[in-house]
Design an enzyme around this catalytic site. Structure first.
Site, PDB file in Angstrom:
ATOM      1  N   THR A   1       0.824  -1.207   0.000  1.00  0.00           N
ATOM      2  CA  THR A   1       0.000   0.000   0.000  1.00  0.00           C
ATOM      3  C   THR A   1       0.860   1.259   0.000  1.00  0.00           C
ATOM      4  O   THR A   1       1.984   1.244   0.519  1.00  0.00           O
ATOM      5  CB  THR A   1      -0.883   0.015   1.272  1.00  0.00           C
ATOM      6  OG1 THR A   1      -1.419   1.325   1.455  1.00  0.00           O
ATOM      7  CG2 THR A   1      -0.081  -0.313   2.527  1.00  0.00           C
TER       8      THR A   1
ATOM      9  N   TYR B   1      -1.615   0.385  10.420  1.00  0.00           N
ATOM     10  CA  TYR B   1      -1.868  -0.333   9.160  1.00  0.00           C
ATOM     11  C   TYR B   1      -0.614  -0.280   8.276  1.00  0.00           C
ATOM     12  O   TYR B   1      -0.097  -1.321   7.838  1.00  0.00           O
ATOM     13  CB  TYR B   1      -3.072   0.290   8.446  1.00  0.00           C
ATOM     14  CG  TYR B   1      -3.227  -0.164   7.018  1.00  0.00           C
ATOM     15  CD1 TYR B   1      -3.438  -1.503   6.723  1.00  0.00           C
ATOM     16  CD2 TYR B   1      -3.148   0.752   5.962  1.00  0.00           C
ATOM     17  CE1 TYR B   1      -3.568  -1.922   5.402  1.00  0.00           C
ATOM     18  CE2 TYR B   1      -3.281   0.342   4.655  1.00  0.00           C
ATOM     19  CZ  TYR B   1      -3.488  -0.998   4.372  1.00  0.00           C
ATOM     20  OH  TYR B   1      -3.607  -1.418   3.077  1.00  0.00           O
TER      21      TYR B   1
END
Ligand code: UDP
Length: 326
Positions: A114, A138
Site C-alpha cells: 500500500t 496499518y
C-alpha cells in the site's frame, strides 16, 4: 500448478482470481470469510481457513506454486483504534503464511502492499525510493511484511513483488463482483450509498487542505487494472526476473470534490453531503509515479475515473444483490 489466492473472497483478491483465470491460470481461493464473502469466490475452489492455521496452510501449499496474498485488514482508522488485530493479522499471521510457503518450497509471492508505507511524503508524485515512514499501524504492519519479504528473498530465494496500491476503486465490468465492506468507509461507495439512501449524507473530511480546491487529492485506480498488474507481476517473477516493489496508480490525482462531481455526472443525482472536519491521519495528497511499474511490467492503468464510477454504480445499483442471490 494453481496459484493460491489468499483473501480471494475479498474485494481485490476476487478480482485478481478472475484475472488469473482470464490469463489461463488456475486459482485456488483461501479465505477465512471473516471479512470476505463466499459468493465473491463463486466458480473457484474455496478453501476456508485462516492464515494463522499452519496445518491447513501446509496442506494447501503442496498444491500450488505461487501465492498472491490479499488477506489483510485494511482500514487506517481501525488500525489506530485497535492496533493489536493489525499486528496480529497483517504481521504475525502473515508471517505464518510466508513460512508455510517457504516450507512447502513455494518461491513466488505477490504481496498487496500500500502507499500507506510512505506515510506523509513531501514530494509528489511518489516514487518507490521515497522513504518508507508509515504514520499508522496499518502502514507499519504492511511495511513489516515488505521487510520480511526482502529478507526472505536474500536468505532463501523467495521471489516477490510488493505491489503498493493507491486508492483501489470500481468493480468488475461483469457486475458479478465488487466492493463490499461493512462498515463502508471509502469515498466512492460511501457517496453512492448516500445517493441510494442506504446511508446518510456523505461527510466531506476537510476543505482546508493546501490543494487546488481545498479537499484531499488521491490517485484512484480501477480494481481490474490492479488485478491485471498482479498477473503481470506473477509472470515477471516466473520468468526468472528479480523481486521488486512497485507503485500501482494512474499518476493522476483527483480531489474529493472532483470525485463527487464525476459521481453526480455519471449517476445524474446529487450526492447528499455536508462539510466536516479533517479525518485524522489523512495526508493532503497521495499520487503515484507509476513509471517504474510501466517499465518493469509493461503495465499501465487503462480505466479512468469515469469507468471507476460507472462500474461502482452498476455494482451498487443491483449487481450486489443479484450476485449474492445467484
Ligand atoms: N473521504 C471523505 N468522506 C468519506 C470518506 C472519505 O471526505 O466519507 C475522503 C478522505 O478524507 C480522503 C478521500 O476521501 O481524502 C479518500 O478516502 P478513502 O477512505 O476512500 O481512502 P484512503 O485515501 O483513506 O485510503
Amino acid at each position: 500448478m494453481p496459484i493460491l489466492v489468499v483473501g480471494g473472497a475479498g474485494y481485490i483478491g476476487s478480482h485478481a482470481a478472475r484475472a488469473l483465470r482470464r490469463h489461463g491460470y488456475e486459482a485456488i481461493v483461501y479465505d477465512n470469510l471473516s471479512r470476505g464473502h463466499a459468493f465473491l469466490a463463486k466458480g473457484f475452489e474455496l478453501v476456508v481457513g485462516d492464515i494463522s492455521d499452519r496445518t491447513a496452510l501446509s496442506r494447501v501449499m503442496t498444491r500450488v506454486n505461487a501465492v498472491m496474498h490479499f488477506a489483510a485488514h485494511s482500514q487506517v482508522g481501525e488500525s489506530v483504534q485497535n492496533p493489536r488485530i493489525y499486528f496480529q493479522n497483517n504481521a504475525e499471521a502473515g508471517l505464518a503464511l510466508l513460512n508455510a510457503a517457504l516450507d512447502a518450497g513455494v518461491r513466488s509471492f505477490i504481496f498487496s502492499s500500500t502507499c500507506a508505507v510512505y506515510g506523509m511524503p513531501q514530494k509528489m508524485p511518489i516514487t518507490e525510493d521515497t522513504p518508507r515512514q508509515p504514520v499508522n499501524p496499518y502502514g507499519t504492519s504492511k511495511l513489516f511484511f515488505e521487510n520480511a519479504l526482502e529478507a526472505y528473498d536474500r536468505a532463501y530465494g523467495m521471489r516477490y513483488m510488493s505491489l503498493r496500491y493507491f486508492n483501489a476503486a470500481g468493480a468488475d465490468e461483469s457486475g458479478e463482483i465488487g466492493e463490499l465492506h461493512d462498515p463502508e468507509t471509502h469515498l466512492i461507495p460511501a457517496a453512492l450509498k448516500a445517493i441510494t439512501g442506504e446511508r446518510g449524507e456523505l461527510e466531506l473530511f476537510g476543505a482546508d487542505y493546501p490543494t487546488p480546491d481545498g479537499t484531499c487529492v488521491r490517485d484512484y485506480i480501477h480494481v481490474n487494472d490492479l488485478a491485471d498488474a498482479h498477473v503481470l507481476a506473477l509472470k515477471h517473477i516466473e520468468a526468472g526476473n528479480s523481486s521488486a516493489a512497485l507503485n500501482l496508480g494512474t499518476g493522476l490525482g483527483c480531489s474529493v470534490k472532483e470525485v463527487i462531481a464525476m459521481i453526480e455526472e455519471v449517476t445524474g443525482s446529487k450526492v447528499p453531503r455536508r462539510m466536516g472536519p479533517r479525518r485524522p491521519g489523512d495526508p493532503p495528497a497521495l499520487v503515484a509515479d507509476p513509471s517504474h511499474a510501466q517499465a518493469v511490467l509493461q503495465w499501465k492503468a487503462k480505466r479512468a475515473l469515469r469507468e471507476i464510477v460507472q462500474t461502482a454504480w452498476a455494482w451498487e445499483q443491483g449487481g450486489r444483490q443479484k450476485a449474492r442471490q445467484a
